[in-house]
Design a protein around this motif. Sequence first.
Motif, PDB file in Angstrom:
ATOM      1  N   VAL A 106      49.980  92.379  50.064  1.00 63.38           N
ATOM      2  CA  VAL A 106      49.079  91.500  49.314  1.00 63.38           C
ATOM      3  C   VAL A 106      48.820  90.258  50.152  1.00 63.38           C
ATOM      4  O   VAL A 106      49.754  89.639  50.684  1.00 63.38           O
ATOM      5  N   HIS A 107      47.552  89.896  50.293  1.00 67.41           N
ATOM      6  CA  HIS A 107      47.182  88.686  51.020  1.00 67.41           C
ATOM      7  C   HIS A 107      46.362  87.784  50.096  1.00 67.41           C
ATOM      8  O   HIS A 107      45.390  88.241  49.485  1.00 67.41           O
ATOM      9  N   VAL A 108      46.798  86.519  49.982  1.00 66.45           N
ATOM     10  CA  VAL A 108      46.117  85.561  49.109  1.00 66.45           C
ATOM     11  C   VAL A 108      45.734  84.337  49.929  1.00 66.45           C
ATOM     12  O   VAL A 108      46.581  83.724  50.577  1.00 66.45           O
ATOM     13  N   MET A 109      44.454  83.971  49.907  1.00 69.80           N
ATOM     14  CA  MET A 109      43.994  82.724  50.512  1.00 69.80           C
ATOM     15  C   MET A 109      43.155  81.991  49.480  1.00 69.80           C
ATOM     16  O   MET A 109      42.141  82.511  49.014  1.00 69.80           O
ATOM     17  N   THR A 137      41.941  81.373  46.235  1.00 69.69           N
ATOM     18  CA  THR A 137      41.975  82.291  45.084  1.00 69.69           C
ATOM     19  C   THR A 137      41.359  83.641  45.440  1.00 69.69           C
ATOM     20  O   THR A 137      40.891  84.363  44.563  1.00 69.69           O
ATOM     21  N   ASN A 138      41.356  83.975  46.715  1.00 72.93           N
ATOM     22  CA  ASN A 138      40.862  85.275  47.167  1.00 72.93           C
ATOM     23  C   ASN A 138      42.045  86.219  47.370  1.00 72.93           C
ATOM     24  O   ASN A 138      42.917  85.958  48.204  1.00 72.93           O
ATOM     25  N   PHE A 139      42.070  87.317  46.590  1.00 73.12           N
ATOM     26  CA  PHE A 139      43.180  88.260  46.602  1.00 73.12           C
ATOM     27  C   PHE A 139      42.755  89.569  47.272  1.00 73.12           C
ATOM     28  O   PHE A 139      41.766  90.190  46.862  1.00 73.12           O
ATOM     29  N   THR A 140      43.501  89.991  48.283  1.00 71.73           N
ATOM     30  CA  THR A 140      43.191  91.220  49.002  1.00 71.73           C
ATOM     31  C   THR A 140      44.443  92.089  49.089  1.00 71.73           C
ATOM     32  O   THR A 140      45.543  91.573  49.337  1.00 71.73           O
ATOM     33  N   LEU A 141      44.250  93.395  48.891  1.00 75.12           N
ATOM     34  CA  LEU A 141      45.343  94.361  48.995  1.00 75.12           C
ATOM     35  C   LEU A 141      45.023  95.325  50.140  1.00 75.12           C
ATOM     36  O   LEU A 141      43.915  95.852  50.229  1.00 75.12           O
ATOM     37  N   LYS A 142      46.001  95.547  51.015  1.00 71.71           N
ATOM     38  CA  LYS A 142      45.817  96.451  52.152  1.00 71.71           C
ATOM     39  C   LYS A 142      46.993  97.417  52.231  1.00 71.71           C
ATOM     40  O   LYS A 142      48.099  97.095  51.808  1.00 71.71           O
ATOM     41  N   TRP A 143      46.723  98.618  52.797  1.00 71.47           N
ATOM     42  CA  TRP A 143      47.780  99.614  52.946  1.00 71.47           C
ATOM     43  C   TRP A 143      47.430 100.572  54.084  1.00 71.47           C
ATOM     44  O   TRP A 143      46.307 100.589  54.579  1.00 71.47           O
ATOM     45  N   ASP A 144      48.421 101.345  54.493  1.00 68.74           N
ATOM     46  CA  ASP A 144      48.221 102.387  55.504  1.00 68.74           C
ATOM     47  C   ASP A 144      48.230 103.748  54.821  1.00 68.74           C
ATOM     48  O   ASP A 144      48.893 103.946  53.789  1.00 68.74           O
ATOM     49  N   TRP A 145      47.499 104.707  55.425  1.00 71.87           N
ATOM     50  CA  TRP A 145      47.485 106.074  54.867  1.00 71.87           C
ATOM     51  C   TRP A 145      47.489 107.073  56.028  1.00 71.87           C
ATOM     52  O   TRP A 145      46.656 107.005  56.934  1.00 71.87           O
ATOM     53  N   ASP A 146      48.431 108.002  56.005  1.00 74.10           N
ATOM     54  CA  ASP A 146      48.636 108.956  57.103  1.00 74.10           C
ATOM     55  C   ASP A 146      48.033 110.308  56.796  1.00 74.10           C
ATOM     56  O   ASP A 146      48.700 111.344  56.901  1.00 74.10           O
ATOM     57  N   GLY A 147      46.799 110.336  56.371  1.00 75.78           N
ATOM     58  CA  GLY A 147      46.140 111.618  56.116  1.00 75.78           C
ATOM     59  C   GLY A 147      45.786 112.335  57.417  1.00 75.78           C
ATOM     60  O   GLY A 147      45.710 111.726  58.486  1.00 75.78           O
ATOM     61  N   LYS A 148      45.557 113.646  57.336  1.00 73.84           N
ATOM     62  CA  LYS A 148      45.221 114.433  58.522  1.00 73.84           C
ATOM     63  C   LYS A 148      43.801 114.163  58.988  1.00 73.84           C
ATOM     64  O   LYS A 148      43.422 114.521  60.099  1.00 73.84           O
ATOM     65  N   CYS A 149      43.011 113.558  58.145  1.00 77.25           N
ATOM     66  CA  CYS A 149      41.654 113.157  58.522  1.00 77.25           C
ATOM     67  C   CYS A 149      41.425 111.753  57.998  1.00 77.25           C
ATOM     68  O   CYS A 149      42.227 111.232  57.223  1.00 77.25           O
ATOM     69  N   ASN A 150      40.341 111.122  58.451  1.00 73.08           N
ATOM     70  CA  ASN A 150      40.101 109.770  57.953  1.00 73.08           C
ATOM     71  C   ASN A 150      39.648 109.820  56.494  1.00 73.08           C
ATOM     72  O   ASN A 150      39.275 110.871  55.972  1.00 73.08           O
ATOM     73  N   GLU A 196      53.254  81.469  45.316  1.00 74.63           N
ATOM     74  CA  GLU A 196      54.264  81.437  46.373  1.00 74.63           C
ATOM     75  C   GLU A 196      53.746  81.984  47.692  1.00 74.63           C
ATOM     76  O   GLU A 196      54.160  81.535  48.765  1.00 74.63           O
ATOM     77  N   ILE A 197      52.858  82.957  47.652  1.00 75.74           N
ATOM     78  CA  ILE A 197      52.407  83.587  48.895  1.00 75.74           C
ATOM     79  C   ILE A 197      51.014  83.123  49.320  1.00 75.74           C
ATOM     80  O   ILE A 197      50.556  83.475  50.407  1.00 75.74           O
ATOM     81  N   ALA A 198      50.359  82.326  48.473  1.00 76.12           N
ATOM     82  CA  ALA A 198      48.983  81.912  48.783  1.00 76.12           C
ATOM     83  C   ALA A 198      48.929  81.036  50.028  1.00 76.12           C
ATOM     84  O   ALA A 198      49.756  80.133  50.212  1.00 76.12           O
ATOM     85  N   PRO A 230      39.969  72.599  50.163  1.00 75.19           N
ATOM     86  CA  PRO A 230      39.957  74.069  50.209  1.00 75.19           C
ATOM     87  C   PRO A 230      39.916  74.663  48.804  1.00 75.19           C
ATOM     88  O   PRO A 230      40.641  74.225  47.905  1.00 75.19           O
ATOM     89  N   GLY A 231      39.056  75.658  48.607  1.00 75.85           N
ATOM     90  CA  GLY A 231      38.976  76.348  47.323  1.00 75.85           C
ATOM     91  C   GLY A 231      38.346  75.547  46.210  1.00 75.85           C
ATOM     92  O   GLY A 231      38.336  75.998  45.057  1.00 75.85           O
ATOM     93  N   SER A 232      37.805  74.367  46.512  1.00 74.76           N
ATOM     94  CA  SER A 232      37.247  73.529  45.441  1.00 74.76           C
ATOM     95  C   SER A 232      35.976  74.118  44.850  1.00 74.76           C
ATOM     96  O   SER A 232      35.562  73.723  43.760  1.00 74.76           O
ATOM     97  N   THR A 233      35.362  75.053  45.556  1.00 73.03           N
ATOM     98  CA  THR A 233      34.160  75.701  45.014  1.00 73.03           C
ATOM     99  C   THR A 233      34.506  76.911  44.152  1.00 73.03           C
ATOM    100  O   THR A 233      33.617  77.508  43.542  1.00 73.03           O
ATOM    101  N   ASP A 234      35.787  77.287  44.102  1.00 76.05           N
ATOM    102  CA  ASP A 234      36.202  78.404  43.247  1.00 76.05           C
ATOM    103  C   ASP A 234      36.108  78.005  41.779  1.00 76.05           C
ATOM    104  O   ASP A 234      36.260  76.830  41.422  1.00 76.05           O
ATOM    105  N   LYS A 235      35.877  79.004  40.918  1.00 68.23           N
ATOM    106  CA  LYS A 235      35.771  78.711  39.489  1.00 68.23           C
ATOM    107  C   LYS A 235      37.084  78.168  38.936  1.00 68.23           C
ATOM    108  O   LYS A 235      37.095  77.249  38.121  1.00 68.23           O
ATOM    109  N   THR A 236      38.197  78.761  39.354  1.00 70.44           N
ATOM    110  CA  THR A 236      39.512  78.298  38.934  1.00 70.44           C
ATOM    111  C   THR A 236      40.355  78.073  40.178  1.00 70.44           C
ATOM    112  O   THR A 236      41.016  78.989  40.670  1.00 70.44           O
ATOM    113  N   PRO A 237      40.347  76.867  40.749  1.00 70.53           N
ATOM    114  CA  PRO A 237      41.064  76.616  42.002  1.00 70.53           C
ATOM    115  C   PRO A 237      42.567  76.818  41.861  1.00 70.53           C
ATOM    116  O   PRO A 237      43.147  76.590  40.787  1.00 70.53           O
ATOM    117  N   MET A 238      43.194  77.251  42.943  1.00 76.06           N
ATOM    118  CA  MET A 238      44.644  77.405  42.970  1.00 76.06           C
ATOM    119  C   MET A 238      45.330  76.049  42.882  1.00 76.06           C
ATOM    120  O   MET A 238      46.364  75.892  42.252  1.00 76.06           O
TER     121      MET A 238
END
Length: 492
Positions: A55-58, A60-73, A147-149, A173-181
């Motif tokens: 999980v990456h937070v900057m 109030t922008n929340f992003t989730l990333k992961w790896d996947w080991d499939g045999k094809c893309n 905590e992680i933002a 930073p983030g002052s243009t967000d609707k609900t700032p952190m």
Amino acid sequence: MGRRRRWGQAEVAAAAMVTAAGGSWALQPLLLLLSLCGLCLADQGNLPKPKNVQVHVMNTNFTLKWDWDGKCNVKDCNVTFSTYHLVKKKHFRVWQKLSGCIDVAATMCDFSSAKLDFLRKYKLHVKAERGEDSSAWSNTVVFVPDEIAEIGPPSDVQVEAIDGLIRINILAPGSTDKTPMWEASDFSYLVELRKNGSNEQKQIKLASNNERIDKLSPNTTYCLRVKAQLNAGEKEGSFSPEYCVHTESADANVLPRPENVRIHALNTHFVLKWDWDEAYGENVTFLVECCRAYDKKYMASNCWHAVPSCKEVTTSECDLSSEIWFEGTYEFRVRAISGTEERAWSKEITCNPSKDTEIGPPSKVEINLINDSIEIKISHPGEDTNKSMKDIQGFYDLSYRIFVWKNTSDKWEKCFEDEHTLYTLPVSELNPETYCLKVQAFSQMSNKSGHFSAIKCITTEAGNNPVVLVVAVFFLQHCCLQFYSCFLLRCL
């Protein structure tokens, strides 16, 4: 078709197992359940599960990333991913779909729209899907947004070179967000400044988002970038892009800005002073403006107003006492005016009355020899101007240190501290002697000691009777209101 065919094979296998068991229909449900469980495990094994979920937070922008080991893309395999998070209901918890992260055809998703509570702990996991097939769930990720933002760069930085200085206005930073952190007032800022063409940098700390940088060289291009800091630097943000501005050439005919602006504070009397070169003529006057620090930081960017007692001032100082109360913090600035020419404002100076003021000497100290005692009357600092320091918040505990010594000695013999109205100090078998004393007010609440009173002396009469030194602190305006509890402290 593939799904239907596997179900058929599972049923055949289950029936065969029942027949082999001698047709015992009592075992049929158990064997069928085992076959179906095997089918479920076989289905989950068809697709690899997502790994290394992060999980990456900057702001109030929340992003989730992961790896996947499939045999094809992912695109060629026609695989999508769905994320669920654990939600607490009344009496139980349930996994629910995470907004923005359902049926995603990529190994990342944006769930900023989920409107999460920044201080709450969250759990989530991800699975791969293709048609009716699905993988096992990924490992569960646990996080608290606050905590992680990470702090992003300032939303905007406006830089202007004027009158040999740089004025900088920063949008948090983030002052243009609707609900700032974070609130904009939570930030301070760090500026990295350099001359164009040079790698030598100077770091400047800014307490607020609207500041100025002075003491710059004229006719010079400066470049700067800014980053926000939270909680006195415990967490730092990313730098803004670099901005460059050019300072103007010096003009000997232009009025300079007042320099070395400072405040002298004694009791409730506040005087603003500044340095000025009298060579610029007699027709120069000065104007002082004030802004409450609270208004500047939280409410209005244009909070400045003229101090009534400091308009068209002809000297390099003015009295601010009518403008200042002991609650709050103030900022002041001054500029020179000659005819229609108005010079740029001086550097702002901050005044926190409770911290900056000095406690003056007692307004009056009277000593009299009455019978076999010396009587001392003390008036509170500021009482001669009808603004007693005893009335000021933070100084209600005002007390006194009294030092007594023989006039023939350089060392004091007695020192005592008291806030009570009467204090006695026995002195036995005195010869005719001259005694001197001085008095100092102090406040433990504000951790301040005041200026000493002028030294006063008195001569005792001859005799073998003990002389009692009586200290009577008259509270003047307060004696009819209340008596304060007394305390006796050992003098340092």
